[in-house]
Every structure is written in C-alpha cells, then in structure tokens.
Design an enzyme around this catalytic site. Sequence first.
Site, short mmCIF file in Angstrom:
data_model
loop_
_atom_site.label_atom_id
_atom_site.label_comp_id
_atom_site.label_asym_id
_atom_site.label_seq_id
_atom_site.Cartn_x
_atom_site.Cartn_y
_atom_site.Cartn_z
N GLU A 275 0.83 -1.22 0.00
CA GLU A 275 0.00 0.00 0.00
C GLU A 275 0.86 1.27 0.00
O GLU A 275 0.74 2.09 0.91
CB GLU A 275 -0.90 0.01 1.24
CG GLU A 275 -1.80 -1.20 1.41
CD GLU A 275 -2.49 -1.24 2.78
OE1 GLU A 275 -2.07 -0.52 3.71
OE2 GLU A 275 -3.46 -2.00 2.91
N ARG A 278 3.07 7.73 -0.27
CA ARG A 278 4.09 8.77 -0.38
C ARG A 278 5.16 8.45 -1.44
O ARG A 278 5.55 9.32 -2.22
CB ARG A 278 4.77 8.90 0.99
CG ARG A 278 5.72 10.08 1.13
CD ARG A 278 6.43 10.00 2.49
NE ARG A 278 5.52 9.85 3.59
CZ ARG A 278 4.93 10.85 4.24
NH1 ARG A 278 5.18 12.09 3.88
NH2 ARG A 278 4.11 10.62 5.24
N ARG A 313 1.72 19.94 5.92
CA ARG A 313 2.74 19.09 6.51
C ARG A 313 3.73 19.83 7.42
O ARG A 313 4.05 19.32 8.50
CB ARG A 313 3.48 18.30 5.43
CG ARG A 313 2.56 17.35 4.65
CD ARG A 313 3.33 16.38 3.76
NE ARG A 313 4.13 15.47 4.53
CZ ARG A 313 5.43 15.57 4.71
NH1 ARG A 313 6.11 16.52 4.12
NH2 ARG A 313 6.06 14.72 5.48
N TYR A 317 3.43 18.23 10.97
CA TYR A 317 4.48 17.23 11.26
C TYR A 317 5.88 17.83 11.35
O TYR A 317 6.87 17.09 11.26
CB TYR A 317 4.56 16.19 10.13
CG TYR A 317 3.29 15.53 9.69
CD1 TYR A 317 2.44 14.91 10.61
CD2 TYR A 317 2.97 15.47 8.34
CE1 TYR A 317 1.29 14.26 10.16
CE2 TYR A 317 1.82 14.83 7.89
CZ TYR A 317 0.99 14.23 8.81
OH TYR A 317 -0.12 13.59 8.37
N CYS A 343 -3.43 33.35 9.36
CA CYS A 343 -3.29 33.95 10.67
C CYS A 343 -3.07 32.90 11.75
O CYS A 343 -3.95 32.62 12.57
CB CYS A 343 -4.51 34.81 10.97
SG CYS A 343 -4.65 36.13 9.75
N GLU A 344 -1.93 32.28 11.70
CA GLU A 344 -1.48 31.28 12.67
C GLU A 344 0.05 31.37 12.72
O GLU A 344 0.69 31.43 11.66
CB GLU A 344 -1.82 29.84 12.21
CG GLU A 344 -3.27 29.50 12.14
CD GLU A 344 -3.95 29.32 13.49
OE1 GLU A 344 -3.24 29.10 14.50
OE2 GLU A 344 -5.18 29.40 13.54
C1 LIG Z 1 -1.48 6.05 4.98
C2 LIG Z 1 -1.50 4.60 4.78
C3 LIG Z 1 -0.70 4.01 3.80
C4 LIG Z 1 0.27 4.78 2.95
O1 LIG Z 1 1.39 5.22 3.67
P1 LIG Z 1 2.61 5.89 2.91
O2 LIG Z 1 3.54 6.26 3.98
O3 LIG Z 1 2.09 7.06 2.17
O4 LIG Z 1 3.18 4.86 1.99
C5 LIG Z 1 -0.82 2.65 3.61
N1 LIG Z 1 -1.67 1.89 4.36
C6 LIG Z 1 -2.43 2.43 5.32
C7 LIG Z 1 -3.34 1.56 6.09
C8 LIG Z 1 -2.38 3.80 5.56
O5 LIG Z 1 -3.14 4.33 6.53
#
Ligand SMILES: *Cc1c(COP(=O)(O)O)cnc(C)c1O
Length: 418
Positions: A275, A278, A313, A317, A343-344
């Site tokens: 999955e 990024r 971001r 973060y 305005c932060e």
């Molecule tokens: C956000 C997320 C991802 C993707 O994460 P990346 O760091 O963008 O690769 C994959 N799986 C789940 C369950 C997520 O919540």
Amino acid sequence: MDHFSYQQGILHAEGVDLHRIAAEVGTPFYCYSQATLVHHAKVFTQALASVNPLVCFAVKANSNLAVLKLLGEAGLGADVVSEGELRRALAAGIAAHKIVFSGVGKTREEMAFALTAGIHQFNVESDRELLLLNEVARDLQMKAPIALRVNPDVDAGTHAKISTGKAENKFGIAIDVAPSVYALAQTLPHIMVRGVSVHIGSQLTSLEPFRAAYVRVKELVQQLRASGVPIRSIDLGGGLGVPYVSGGSEPPLPLEYGAMVSALFADWDGELIFEPGRLIAANAGILIGRVTYVKQAARTYIITDTGMNDLMRPALYDAIHETVLVKQRDTAPTSVSVVGPVCESSDVFVNDVSMPLPAEGDLIAFRSAGAYGASMSNSYNSRLLAPEVLVDGAQFSIIRKRPTYAEMLQDEQMPEWH
Ligand SMILES: *Cc1c(COP(=O)(O)O)cnc(C)c1O
C-alpha cells in the site's frame, strides 16, 4: 528521481516552464509530473516482481481523479480509507477487485457500499468492526472478505504523528490477541478470512522496522495456518519514506525494500499486497506560490500567497519541504523565513533557510509536495483551494480547477427562522 529541473535557470516540470502555468492558472497551484508518477509506480512494482505483488496506491496520499486514473492504468489498485476514497478509485476506473479498505472507523454505510461494490478485502481493525461487518454482510446476504490489521508493536522510528505500529497507537489489533479474533472470525457466517495486514507508519527511513514487523507477521501466519485458519494473503502496508531535502536522511530504495521482502517471503505461497502512497506521489509533485512581500523584521520574512491551508505538513508534522525560487537569482544567499499569509504562527514553511533574496512577484516552489499536499488542503481563512495541474512532456492540463469565491459561498445558507 523526478522530472522537476532547471533549464536555463528556470525550474521546469518536465518540458514546461512553471511561469507558463502560473500565467494561465494563477498562484498558488500544485503541479504533478506524469512521467514521475508512472516511473515510481513501475519502479516499486518491478522491485517486487519476484513476489507478484498486488500494489494498492494509498489514495489518501493523492486523491485527484486524474492521478488515480494514471496510476490505475500503470497497473496499481487502491488502498482506501473512506467511502469517498472508494468512490474516487472506482470513478478513476480502478477495478473493485484491486481495492482494499483500511481504516479504524468504517461505518455501516461505508461497509455496505464497499461490499456491494465487490472490493478485494476489508482490513479490519477491531473485533467490534468484525461483528458489525458480519451483520452488514448478513443483511446483504453476502460474505465479506477480510484481513485483520495487526499491530506488531514495533517502533517505526518516524515522526510520532505518523507512527501507527506501536502498542499505544489506535491502529490495528495487538498481535498477541489476533489469534483469538481470528477464532471469532471463523465463527461468523458472513465473514470470509483471507489474510493478515500490517502498516506500521509513514516516512520510514530504515528497513529494520519493516523487517521486524514482517517477521512477526510471518510467525503469526504460521501459527494461524497451523491452527486451521486459511490465511492466503498478507498485506504489508505502505510507509517507505522519500528524500525530502537534499542532504537529509536517505531512505532505503525501492530495490532494497524489494530485496528484503523477496528474501523474507521467498517461500510464501499466497498473495502479497502493498500500500505505498508517499513513495509514489511525493516527489512527483510541487506546490508553487508567489512572493507577495519581503518583510524585514526580526527575521527576513518571505511572505507568499500559499500557506498551511494548502500544504499542512510543515505545521502538522514539522516537515521541511525544499524551497527554491522558480527563476534562479544570483544575489548572495541570505537567511530568510518563508511563511504563508494564514493567521497562525504555525503557518511557516521553513525558518532560517539560506537562499538568494527573491523579489516581490517571484515564483517560489515547495518540492516533494505530491503526497499529503493537495489531499490535505483546506480553505481555512476562507482561502480558495489551490488547483492541481498535471504535466506531460511539453503540455499541461488543469486536473482540479480553482473554485470561485461564489462557489465557496454557495453551499452556506441562513437558518430558516432568519
Ligand atoms: C497512509 C497509509 C498508507 C500509505 O502510507 P505511505 O507512507 O504514504 O506509503 C498505507 N496503508 C495504510 C493503512 C495507511 O493508513
């Protein structure tokens, strides 16, 4: 690797001078490189070729329909975390059987929609969710294909706000209680157990936390199979980091990740799902703004027309995006703070960075903004959402237009008793 580079002192997206886009679209805007997106999809898939992966792009990283369509055509499925994302993936032409549904808070309505659509699997995060899914599937006279998302309690070594695999995080089922939840799943007539899933966090810059988590998952799978639970799929999640600033930490390459996974799962006879979000999208996009003012105060502030509502971001973060002028200047580098108009006090892209002093009106670029950029953007301070533009070679196209102020106001109304 990306396709944003200087040609005769001017930053281009592939073959397009960013001034050209700014002149047509206005600022701020997001700009994506088609070649980079497709390249990243290929590199990741090829790095895992030996395990014949199902690669599901994490839609929350970049949920633009045109981007999803492109990645779908490059062979990727989708990892979604809401009905909205599922609808996006389907609308982009991604087949339901290549879609997995993650997330800790799936509602009854979302489950029903996903079941009816025929998705590949639900990554279930609690016994409560499992029971509700069983009920929803019963009402529809269906069987819900599931994996349990386990929490392996490993430290991903990443920012606290993007770590998900520690025991104290809200995500997943503690790995030591997972066998009992599988036992429960086996008793539910409208649940079909497919696999195990894990996702320990995002922007990981070392392979070790992945390896530690995957070893635990492998052990769990052996144990489950030995006790008669038919596990045939393992979803290894996303999380591989990307380089954000030159000279910063260098995350492992997809090839290195692929080699580690291939070695660990060489004898695995089932399906492997990934999955990535990024990794595919971050370095395929940039955010472009324009310098409104150069303000001399305690610091030299470069005040731009883009801010934390467009790119959250840094505020959320402490992320740092490499910040460069679109048109290079040969003035001596000086220490500046690049900030937005919101305005932060947290509306700061970067403090005390050394760069040539821009002039008011110059375009400024925030690199590596293709993931968790536009998808997190909002209209705080009643600022219009930034549009998104896709570049392919020498051409560009608007893939999300900037709303008008009339559109911003149109959904709000006075109460009936007014
Ligand atoms: C956000 C997320 C991802 C993707 O994460 P990346 O760091 O963008 O690769 C994959 N799986 C789940 C369950 C997520 O919540």
